[in-house]
Design a protein around this motif. Structure first.
Motif, PDB file in Angstrom:
ATOM      1  N   GLY A   9       0.688  -1.123   0.109  1.00  0.00           N
ATOM      2  CA  GLY A   9      -0.152  -0.068  -0.019  1.00  0.00           C
ATOM      3  C   GLY A   9       1.024   1.237   0.011  1.00  0.00           C
ATOM      4  O   GLY A   9       1.891   1.196   0.619  1.00  0.00           O
ATOM      5  N   LEU A  20      -0.848  -5.127  -4.385  1.00  0.00           N
ATOM      6  CA  LEU A  20      -0.848  -5.716  -2.827  1.00  0.00           C
ATOM      7  C   LEU A  20      -0.418  -7.072  -2.859  1.00  0.00           C
ATOM      8  O   LEU A  20      -0.930  -7.848  -3.549  1.00  0.00           O
ATOM      9  N   VAL A 128      -4.048   2.373   1.595  1.00  0.00           N
ATOM     10  CA  VAL A 128      -3.896   2.884   0.100  1.00  0.00           C
ATOM     11  C   VAL A 128      -4.677   4.047  -0.016  1.00  0.00           C
ATOM     12  O   VAL A 128      -5.871   4.278   0.262  1.00  0.00           O
TER      13      VAL A 128
END
Length: 132
Positions: A9, A20, A128
């Motif tokens: 992230g 990810l 994120v």
């Protein structure tokens, strides 16, 4: 004891991509379905994607379908979420999750795989952030 650790992230701009990864320790992922969920500030934890224990079925929420892809590598004991064409509304903490049942019998049912209670073990999450 199974443990999950997410990574990858970061802060990106609209339209960019991220990958990810979720590394699983303490037990083999073979035979277990795996999922990704996300939680934005002030909101509930939402389903993002899932992959069946036999690697034949994948599910995605409508909001990410066509942009995200989930995959697994049993040899490396990892599950990955490739995120393309990111949008500001994708901003959240992303969690990977490990199915509570070996060879889960409901993998053909989307609603079952999208429910948090199908999963017994969760990672700590990775942030994120997508900006304009």
């Amino acid at each position: 004891q199974v443990r999950l650790e997410e990574s990858g992230g970061e802060s990106v701009r609209t339209g960019e991509s991220l990958r990810l990864s979720c590394s699983v320790s303490g037990g083999a992922i073979e035979g277990y379905s795996l999922g990704w969920f996300r939680q934005a500030p002030g909101k509930q934890r939402d389903f993002v994607a899932a992959i069946s224990w036999n690697d034949t079925i994948t599910y995605y929420s409508d909001s990410v379908k066509g942009r995200f892809a989930i995959s697994r590598d049993n040899a490396k004991n990892t599950v990955t979420l490739q995120m393309n064409s990111l949008k500001p509304e994708d901003t959240a903490i992303y969690y990977c999750a490990h199915d509570r049942l070996l060879y889960h019998p409901l993998i053909h049912i989307y609603s079952a795989c999208a429910r948090p209670n199908m999963y017994s073990t969760w990672g700590q999450g990775t942030q994120v952030t997508v900006s304009q």
